[in-house]
Every structure is written in structure tokens, then in C-alpha cells.
Design an enzyme around this catalytic site. Structure first.
Site, PDB file in Angstrom:
ATOM      1  N   GLU A  44       0.928  -1.156  -0.073  1.00  0.00           N
ATOM      2  CA  GLU A  44      -0.193   0.059  -0.030  1.00  0.00           C
ATOM      3  C   GLU A  44       0.943   1.331  -0.166  1.00  0.00           C
ATOM      4  O   GLU A  44       1.757   1.369   0.812  1.00  0.00           O
ATOM      5  CB  GLU A  44      -1.048   0.032   1.181  1.00  0.00           C
ATOM      6  CG  GLU A  44      -2.071   1.146   1.452  1.00  0.00           C
ATOM      7  CD  GLU A  44      -2.754   1.049   2.528  1.00  0.00           C
ATOM      8  OE1 GLU A  44      -3.426   2.089   2.868  1.00  0.00           O
ATOM      9  OE2 GLU A  44      -2.637   0.180   3.198  1.00  0.00           O
ATOM     10  N   ASP A 100      -5.163   9.622   9.329  1.00  0.00           N
ATOM     11  CA  ASP A 100      -3.607   9.185   9.622  1.00  0.00           C
ATOM     12  C   ASP A 100      -3.233   9.793  11.077  1.00  0.00           C
ATOM     13  O   ASP A 100      -3.673  10.853  11.339  1.00  0.00           O
ATOM     14  CB  ASP A 100      -2.723   9.651   8.631  1.00  0.00           C
ATOM     15  CG  ASP A 100      -3.058   9.320   7.212  1.00  0.00           C
ATOM     16  OD1 ASP A 100      -3.537   8.122   7.011  1.00  0.00           O
ATOM     17  OD2 ASP A 100      -2.623   9.807   6.165  1.00  0.00           O
ATOM     18  N   TYR A 114     -11.032  -4.027   3.507  1.00  0.00           N
ATOM     19  CA  TYR A 114     -10.179  -3.294   4.608  1.00  0.00           C
ATOM     20  C   TYR A 114     -11.172  -2.894   6.027  1.00  0.00           C
ATOM     21  O   TYR A 114     -11.936  -2.199   6.121  1.00  0.00           O
ATOM     22  CB  TYR A 114      -9.782  -1.997   4.202  1.00  0.00           C
ATOM     23  CG  TYR A 114      -8.540  -1.415   5.094  1.00  0.00           C
ATOM     24  CD1 TYR A 114      -8.374  -1.165   6.369  1.00  0.00           C
ATOM     25  CD2 TYR A 114      -7.509  -0.458   4.055  1.00  0.00           C
ATOM     26  CE1 TYR A 114      -7.599  -0.753   7.022  1.00  0.00           C
ATOM     27  CE2 TYR A 114      -6.412   0.062   4.982  1.00  0.00           C
ATOM     28  CZ  TYR A 114      -6.598  -0.177   6.338  1.00  0.00           C
ATOM     29  OH  TYR A 114      -5.389   0.665   6.928  1.00  0.00           O
TER      30      TYR A 114
END
Length: 257
Positions: A49, A60, A172
Site C-alpha cells: 500500500e 492518519d 479493509y
């Protein structure tokens, strides 16, 4: 069935641990990207990724945010990353993780057309809602690029089958509420949640966010097909600890469950 789905499903059916390391493209300089991809490939990564640096990375944590800022400080852009990827040949599928704004600014059609000239076989866009995926689906229809769905802990159970059915590549499964980062505490109900997603999915389910140890990998492999590891890999690479990255991946993928 698209190539990424085929390759990862084959690993799942063989009972192999699927391990997808995340790196921030350009954090150590774009000239290092090919070497980093080779390092992860040699260690046994199932796919890689690649994060696209962005000024407002809402999903993040601090380690990946810092890596993105380093990349931006080096003048790294989406366009430069794509041009670099056109020069890199690897047997390992590449998956781009990007926010929607850089893609929209670049031009959706141009983005997909140029990715077709690279080894990118998957896309993760965390801020693109399921209801708005039609912005990209028509462009991806005749490509070999999978749009990978994210399933959160807060996703209503009755909605999960709809999300996984529409997704490609892999699913995911976000293992925490909040942003990425190593050393996270996991809810007691997480294993049941992951097992349910895998039960209703015909594609591999990978747990991500906070996965930072062999013990985490062993835990999650009891309920899904594998893991995505970001902050741990990014931190080690930023410290120049390439051998530790190799050891971590080799140990994780050596176990069959």
C-alpha cells in the site's frame, strides 16, 4: 474477477497469511521508492500500500502524518508519484491510498488512465463515501484496478454485506475507532466483528490500524485473512531499520493458520 482479488483470494484459499505493508511514497525521497518496494517484495509482502502525501490526512496518525509532511517538503506530488511508478516493475500488486481531493484535482479520468500504465491494482480512498463511489466506478469498469472498501467498527451490521459485495481486491476492516497508529488498544468485540465481516465476504478481509506486532498478526489471523501494517513500517523505514522491516514481515507471513 480483477487481478488483485484473484491473487489475494488464492493466498487465502491456500491458508497463507496476507500481509500488506504501507509506506508513504516519497517520505525518504521518490528516488528511494523502487528500492523500498523491492525490499517489501523480497520480505514476502502480499501487496504493498502506497500512501499519497496530503496536507489534511484525516485518517492518519502522527507517524504517517509526519511521513506525509516529509514527502510534501521534498516536493512530492501525486503526479510525480505516478510518473515514478510507471518506471517501476514489480510482481507485487501495488495499492494506492489517497484522499479524494488530490485525485479530483489531478482529474479523475486522467488519474485512472495513467494508473493503467503502472503496477497499481487497487485504490483506497478513505474519505470517498460509499454513496459517492459512482464518481469512479464507471472509470474503473474496464480497468484492472479494484476499489477497496473500508468497514469501520461503527458500520451498522446490516450495512456490512452491502459494502463487501460491492468491493473488490480485499476488504479493509478498520480495527479501531480513530486514526492510524501503533500501540492501540483493541475492543474485546473486535474478533467477533472481524469474523462476521469475513463470514459475509467472498474476498479476503484484512485488519488494519494499530497492527504493530507478530502477536497482533496471530490474533487477527484467527478471524480474518491477514493484516495491513502502516505506522510500524513507516517508523522503521524513517529510522533506517530495513532489516527489522524484513524480519517483521518474514515472521508474520511464515505462520499458517
Amino acid at each position: 474477477m480483477k487481478t488483485l482479488t484473484k491473487q489475494l483470494t488464492k493466498k487465502q484459499q491456500a491458508n497463507e497469511t496476507i500481509f500488506v505493508p504501507y509506506i508513504m511514497a516519497g517520505a525518504q525521497g521518490l528516488e528511494q521508492l523502487a528500492e523500498e518496494i523491492q525490499l517489501l517484495t523480497d520480505a514476502g509482502a502480499s501487496a504493498i500500500e502506497l500512501g499519497i502525501p496530503f496536507s489534511d490526512p484525516v485518517a492518519d496518525g502522527p507517524v504517517i502524518q509526519a511521513a506525509g509532511l516529509r514527502a510534501l517538503g521534498k516536493g512530492v506530488t501525486l503526479g510525480k508519484i505516478i510518473q515514478q511508478l510507471k518506471q517501476i516493475k514489480t510482481p507485487t500488486p501495488l495499492v494506492l491510498m489517497t484522499y479524494f481531493n488530490p485525485v479530483f484535482t489531478y482529474g479523475l479520468e486522467k488519474f485512472i488512465q495513467e494508473l493503467a500504465e503502472t503496477n497499481v491494482l487497487g485504490l483506497i480512498i478513505p474519505d470517498l463515501p460509499y454513496e459517492h463511489r459512482e464518481l469512479l466506478i464507471p472509470l474503473l469498469k474496464n480497468s484492472d484496478i479494484s476499489l477497496i472498501p473500508l468497514v469501520a467498527l461503527t458500520t451498522p451490521r446490516e450495512r456490512i454485506p452491502e459494502l463487501v459485495k460491492a468491493g473488490e481486491g480485499f476488504i479493509y476492516a478498520v480495527a479501531v475507532n480513530g486514526v492510524t497508529g501503533a500501540g492501540r488498544n483493541y475492543q474485546e468485540t473486535l474478533d467477533e466483528h472481524l469474523a462476521y465481516i469475513q463470514e459475509v465476504s467472498d474476498k479476503p478481509v484484512l485488519a488494519g490500524f494499530g497492527v504493530s506486532s507478530k502477536e497482533h498478526v496471530e490474533r487477527f489471523r484467527k478471524s480474518c485473512a491477514g493484516v495491513i501494517v502502516g505506522s510500524k513500517i513507516v517508523q522503521l523505514l524513517s529510522e533506517g531499520e530495513k532489516s527489522e522491516v524484513t524480519t517483521f514481515i518474514e515472521e508474520a507471513v511464515s505462520n499458517e493458520f
